[in-house]
Design an enzyme around this catalytic site. Structure first.
Site, PDB file in Angstrom:
ATOM      1  N   GLY A 105     -11.680   4.186  33.876  1.00 17.70           N
ATOM      2  CA  GLY A 105     -11.564   6.094  34.386  1.00 17.70           C
ATOM      3  C   GLY A 105     -12.276   7.324  33.957  1.00 17.70           C
ATOM      4  O   GLY A 105     -12.591   7.139  32.425  1.00 17.70           O
ATOM      5  N   ARG A 198     -19.066  19.984  35.349  1.00 15.02           N
ATOM      6  CA  ARG A 198     -19.687  19.698  36.191  1.00 15.02           C
ATOM      7  C   ARG A 198     -19.475  19.446  37.693  1.00 15.02           C
ATOM      8  O   ARG A 198     -18.580  19.969  38.237  1.00 15.02           O
ATOM      9  CB  ARG A 198     -20.092  18.124  36.335  1.00 15.02           C
ATOM     10  CG  ARG A 198     -19.903  17.674  34.547  1.00 15.02           C
ATOM     11  CD  ARG A 198     -20.389  16.364  34.039  1.00 15.02           C
ATOM     12  NE  ARG A 198     -19.472  15.311  34.653  1.00 15.02           N
ATOM     13  CZ  ARG A 198     -19.283  13.928  33.997  1.00 15.02           C
ATOM     14  NH1 ARG A 198     -20.366  13.181  33.098  1.00 15.02           N
ATOM     15  NH2 ARG A 198     -18.875  13.448  34.763  1.00 15.02           N
ATOM     16  N   ARG A 205     -18.713   6.212  41.127  1.00 13.64           N
ATOM     17  CA  ARG A 205     -19.554   5.535  40.299  1.00 13.64           C
ATOM     18  C   ARG A 205     -19.451   3.752  41.022  1.00 13.64           C
ATOM     19  O   ARG A 205     -18.477   3.676  41.269  1.00 13.64           O
ATOM     20  CB  ARG A 205     -19.166   5.675  38.799  1.00 13.64           C
ATOM     21  CG  ARG A 205     -19.188   6.693  38.321  1.00 13.64           C
ATOM     22  CD  ARG A 205     -17.254   7.266  37.348  1.00 13.64           C
ATOM     23  NE  ARG A 205     -17.569   8.340  36.730  1.00 13.64           N
ATOM     24  CZ  ARG A 205     -18.242   8.610  35.885  1.00 13.64           C
ATOM     25  NH1 ARG A 205     -19.253   7.962  34.952  1.00 13.64           N
ATOM     26  NH2 ARG A 205     -17.933  10.526  35.728  1.00 13.64           N
ATOM     27  N   ASP A 280     -20.347   2.115  34.738  1.00 14.97           N
ATOM     28  CA  ASP A 280     -19.297   3.105  35.006  1.00 14.97           C
ATOM     29  C   ASP A 280     -20.346   4.674  35.421  1.00 14.97           C
ATOM     30  O   ASP A 280     -19.607   6.057  35.053  1.00 14.97           O
ATOM     31  CB  ASP A 280     -18.561   2.845  34.118  1.00 14.97           C
ATOM     32  CG  ASP A 280     -18.684   3.060  32.188  1.00 14.97           C
ATOM     33  OD1 ASP A 280     -19.286   2.063  32.270  1.00 14.97           O
ATOM     34  OD2 ASP A 280     -18.744   3.952  32.017  1.00 14.97           O
ATOM     35  N   ASP A 290     -23.388  11.099  33.677  1.00 18.18           N
ATOM     36  CA  ASP A 290     -23.085  11.091  32.655  1.00 18.18           C
ATOM     37  C   ASP A 290     -24.108  11.235  31.386  1.00 18.18           C
ATOM     38  O   ASP A 290     -24.930   9.802  30.508  1.00 18.18           O
ATOM     39  CB  ASP A 290     -21.957  10.129  31.961  1.00 18.18           C
ATOM     40  CG  ASP A 290     -20.731  10.336  32.682  1.00 18.18           C
ATOM     41  OD1 ASP A 290     -20.193  10.890  33.574  1.00 18.18           O
ATOM     42  OD2 ASP A 290     -20.091   9.098  32.229  1.00 18.18           O
TER      43      ASP A 290
HETATM   44  P1  AMP Z   1     -18.674   7.041  28.317  1.00 19.51           P
HETATM   45  O1  AMP Z   1     -19.232   5.852  27.900  1.00 19.51           O
HETATM   46  O2  AMP Z   1     -19.158   8.051  27.987  1.00 19.51           O
HETATM   47  O3  AMP Z   1     -20.047   6.749  29.609  1.00 19.51           O
HETATM   48  O4  AMP Z   1     -17.269   6.382  28.563  1.00 19.51           O
HETATM   49  C1  AMP Z   1     -16.882   5.326  28.477  1.00 19.51           C
HETATM   50  C2  AMP Z   1     -15.279   5.662  29.151  1.00 19.51           C
HETATM   51  O5  AMP Z   1     -14.530   6.248  28.051  1.00 19.51           O
HETATM   52  C3  AMP Z   1     -14.582   6.281  29.969  1.00 19.51           C
HETATM   53  O6  AMP Z   1     -13.821   5.341  31.248  1.00 19.51           O
HETATM   54  C4  AMP Z   1     -14.712   7.609  29.528  1.00 19.51           C
HETATM   55  O7  AMP Z   1     -14.116   8.547  30.520  1.00 19.51           O
HETATM   56  C5  AMP Z   1     -14.235   7.301  28.345  1.00 19.51           C
HETATM   57  N1  AMP Z   1     -13.671   8.538  27.089  1.00 19.51           N
HETATM   58  C6  AMP Z   1     -15.038   8.792  26.488  1.00 19.51           C
HETATM   59  N2  AMP Z   1     -15.181  10.074  25.488  1.00 19.51           N
HETATM   60  C7  AMP Z   1     -13.854   9.790  25.558  1.00 19.51           C
HETATM   61  C8  AMP Z   1     -12.959  10.445  24.869  1.00 19.51           C
HETATM   62  N3  AMP Z   1     -13.305  11.609  23.822  1.00 19.51           N
HETATM   63  N4  AMP Z   1     -12.128  10.521  25.249  1.00 19.51           N
HETATM   64  C9  AMP Z   1     -11.093  10.068  26.502  1.00 19.51           C
HETATM   65  N5  AMP Z   1     -12.234   9.044  26.951  1.00 19.51           N
HETATM   66  C10 AMP Z   1     -13.531   8.974  26.769  1.00 19.51           C
HETATM   67 MG    MG Z   2     -19.228   7.738  31.487  1.00 20.60          MG
END
Ligand code: AMP
Ligand code: MG
Length: 539
Positions: A105, A198, A205, A280, A290
Site C-alpha cells: 500500500g 508526482r 499498480r 507493486d 517508483d
Molecule cells: P518500494 O520498494 O519503494 O516500492 O516500497 C515498497 C513498499 O514499502 C510500499 O508499500 C511503500 O509504500 C513502502 N515504503 C517504502 N519506503 C517507505 C517509508 N519510508 N515509509 C513508509 N513506507 C515505505
Molecule cells: Mg513502490
C-alpha cells in the site's frame, strides 16, 4: 491556463466511487474491504520549493508563475490543503523479488485528489514522503532529499526521452531531518527530508488487483477493475457504464500487456534499469513508476543492476527486465483470473506481450543503427555481433551509439582498422587491445555495408541516417554520477545543479554543444562510489 492554485478543479472519482476504509485514525494496520484510507499529510517545519517542472504545471492547466506563489511550498510540502482535495492512501499488495509479500500500500504516498483540467483530463496529484499512512508498516512515511532529487529529475528526464512515466510537478524540502541507514549496515545518519509531488492519470499498480484477489474479495476486485476500465481506460471503453463482459476484461488485460511490452522496449533502448520491478511497482498504464535504486547503463552490461539489495540474485538486472515484466504480467493475470475464468485467452495475451516486445525491440534496434527497417535475416546477427563486441571491452552505451551515428559508410572502405574504431573510441573505458580493434573494426565494416545496402533500397542519405540515429539514441541521460553531483550540491543548499540537469535533460536528443561536459563517460571516482554505482532501497 489558470494562474492560481485556488482555481484548480478537483473531481475525485476514486474517493467518490470506491469503498473507503471506515477507520479514520492513522495507525498501521491491515485494511480489508476498502480501496483507500483517508489520511492527511503530516505538516513539516519549513517547506521550501527546490524545483518545479513547468511542463507538468501546464498539464494541470497552471501557468509556470505558480512556482513563485508562496503558498505553493505549503501545499506541496503537505502543510495545507486546497479546497476540493481529499487526501488518501490506497491499499495494494505485491510480489517482491518473486515472493508474495501481502499488503503493502501507499506507505509514504498520499494522493491529494484528481485535478480535472480544462481539457477534461484527470491528473492525480500524489505527495511522496508526506508522512505515515495506515500502510507505512514499520517505516516512517518520509523521503530524503537524495532519493527525491533522483525521483524528480528522472521522472522528467524519462518523459523527455519519450518513455512513458509518472511525472513530477515539484520538489520541496521539508526543513526536517530524516534518519536513514543507507546501506543497512547499522550506520544511520540524519539526512534532509523532501517531498515530491508526482502526477499521473492514475497510480494504480498490478498490486492493487493482486491484494483483492489474494484476499478472495472478488466483489471488490470486480468493482475496482470496472472502475479502472471506466476511468483509466475510458478511450477503450466509451459509452455508458454498463456491466463489463469477459471479453472486455480480456481486451483490457491485452492492452496492459501491449503497453508493458512497449515500456520494456523503451527502457532497453535508453539503457534504464529500474532496479525494483516488484509487482507493486508496475503501473497499470504501462508507465515507469517508483524511482528508487534505478540506474543508467554506462558500460554496456546485460547483467548490471544498480540495486545493492538485488546484488545477489540480480533478478532486476538490465537484460532481465523484459522477462521480469512478463512474469509480473502473469501475476496480474492470476489476480484477475476470477473475472475471466479461462486460462487460454490470458495466456494468449501474454504471448502478445512477447510478440509486441519483439516487434518494438527490433524496430528500436534498427533505429539505433540508423536502418530504415529491421531485416531479421541479417540484422539479428548484426546486432548480436555488436553485443558480443561490447563484451570485449567496457563500452559506454550512450556514447557508443551517438558516436556511431557519425560514421560515413562511403568513407570507411579505405580506412585502416584503427581509423574505423576511432569513430567510437571515445566510448571505451580503457585502451583497446589488438583483438578489440580487430573485432570492432570488422563489425563496423559489416555495418557500413548494411547501411549502404539500406541507402540503395530506400534512397536515404547519410544525413537522414544521422537524424534517424540521433532521434533514437539520446545524447544526454541522467547518469548516476550526474544525479549524485546534483544531490551533493543540493544537500549543501545549492539547487542550481538540479535546475541545470532538468534543463539539459529536457532536450536529450539535441546536440546542446554548450553542455558537452555532460556527454562524458562516468569518471573513475564514481565507479564504486555510493549513489553513483550502488544504490539501496533506503530512501
Ligand atoms: P518500494 O520498494 O519503494 O516500492 O516500497 C515498497 C513498499 O514499502 C510500499 O508499500 C511503500 O509504500 C513502502 N515504503 C517504502 N519506503 C517507505 C517509508 N519510508 N515509509 C513508509 N513506507 C515505505
Ligand atoms: Mg513502490
Amino acid at each position: 491556463m489558470i494562474s492560481s492554485l485556488q482555481e484548480l478543479v478537483f473531481d475525485n472519482r476514486l474517493v467518490r466511487e470506491l469503498p473507503a476504509d471506515q477507520e479514520i485514525d492513522n495507525y498501521r494496520r491491515q485494511v480489508a474491504g476498502a480501496v483507500y484510507s483517508r489520511v492527511a499529510p503530516t505538516p513539516v517545519k519549513n517547506p521550501q520549493l527546490i524545483a518545479g517542472a513547468p511542463e507538468v504545471a501546464a498539464l494541470l492547466g497552471l501557468r509556470a508563475t505558480i512556482f513563485t506563489d508562496p503558498q505553493f511550498a505549503q501545499i506541496f510540502g503537505g502543510n495545507q490543503l486546497l479546497a476540493g482535495m481529499e487526501p488518501h492512501a490506497c491499499v495494494y499488495g505485491g510480489h517482491q523479488f518473486g515472493n508474495w509479500a501481502g499488503q503493502l500500500g501507499d506507505g509514504r504516498a498520499i494522493n491529494l485528489g484528481e485535478v480535472k483540467n480544462q481539457r477534461g483530463e484527470h491528473w492525480t496529484l500524489q505527495l511522496k514522503g508526506a508522512g505515515p499512512t495506515p500502510y507505512s508498516r514499520t517505516a516512517d512515511g518520509l523521503a530524503v532529499l537524495r532519493s527525491s532529487v533522483r525521483e524528480f529529475l528522472c521522472s522528467e528526464a524519462m518523459h523527455h526521452l519519450g518513455v512513458p512515466t509518472t511525472r513530477a510537478l515539484s520538489l520541496v524540502s521539508s526543513g526536517e531531518l530524516v534518519r536513514r541507514d543507507m546501506f543497512y549496515d547499522g550506520n544511520s545518519e540524519l539526512e534532509p527530508g523532501a517531498i515530491v509531488c508526482r502526477v499521473a492519470p492514475t497510480f494504480t499498480r498490478f498490486g492493487n488487483f493482486e491484494i483483492f484477489s489474494a484476499r478472495n474479495d472478488i466483489a471488490l476486485l470486480k468493482q475496482f477493475t470496472n472502475f479502472t476500465l471506466r476511468t483509466d481506460f475510458a478511450d477503450m471503453f466509451p459509452g455508458p457504464a454498463a456491466e463489463f463482459t469477459k471479453a472486455d476484461y480480456l481486451r483490457w488485460f491485452n492492452e496492459i500487456c501491449i503497453r508493458t511490452a512497449q515500456l520494456m522496449a523503451h527502457w532497453m533502448r535508453v539503457g534504464f534499469v529500474h532496479g525494483v520491478m516488484n509487482t507493486d511497482n508496475m503501473s497499470i498504464l504501462g508507465l515507469t513508476i517508483d524511482y528508487g535504486p534505478y540506474g543508467w547503463l554506462e558500460g554496456y552490461d546485460q547483467d548490471w543492476t544498480p540495486n545493492t539489495t538485488d546484488a545477489q540474485g540480480r533478478r532486476y538486472r538490465y537484460g532481465n527486465q523484459p522477462r521480469v515484466a512478463l512474469w509480473n504480467l502473469a501475476q496480474l493475470a492470476n489476480a484477475i483470473y476470477p473475472l475471466i475464468d479461462e486460462v487460454e485467452p490470458l495466456q494468449a495475451a501474454l504471448e502478445n506481450y512477447r510478440a509486441e516486445y519483439e516487434r518494438c525491440a527490433q524496430r528500436d534496434a534498427a533505429a539505433k543503427l540508423g536502418l530504415s527497417q529491421f531485416d531479421p535475416g541479417q540484422d539479428q546477427y548484426l546486432n548480436e555481433q555488436l553485443l558480443e563486441c561490447f563484451q570485449l571491452i567496457e563500452t559506454d552505451m550512450t556514447i557508443f551509439y551517438r558516436s556511431l551515428a557519425q560514421l560515413n559508410a562511403d568513407d570507411i572502405s579505405h580506412y585502416a582498422d584503427t581509423q574505423c574504431v576511432d569513430i567510437v573510441r571515445e566510448s571505451f573505458y580503457s585502451a583497446a587491445d589488438e583483438n578489440v580493434e580487430t573485432q570492432f573494426a570488422g563489425w563496423i565494416r559489416r555495418y557500413a555495408q548494411r547501411l549502404q545496402q539500406d541507402y540503395v533500397l530506400t534512397g536515404n542519405t547519410h544525413e537522414q541516417k544521422i537524424a534517424r540515429m540521433n532521434s533514437a539514441n539520446p545524447k544526454y541521460v541522467l547518469r548516476n554520477y550526474l544525479a549524485q553531483q546534483a544531490i551533493d550540491k543540493a544537500t549543501a543548499g545549492d539547487y542550481s545543479e538540479v535546475e541545470k540537469l532538468l534543463n539539459i535533460l529536457r532536450n536529450p536528443y539535441d546536440e546542446q554543444p554548450e553542455y558537452q561536459d555532460y556527454f562524458a563517460k562516468r569518471p573513475e571516482w564514481a565507479r564504486h562510489k555510493a549513489g553513483c554505482s550502488m544504490l539501496s532501497c533506503s530512501s
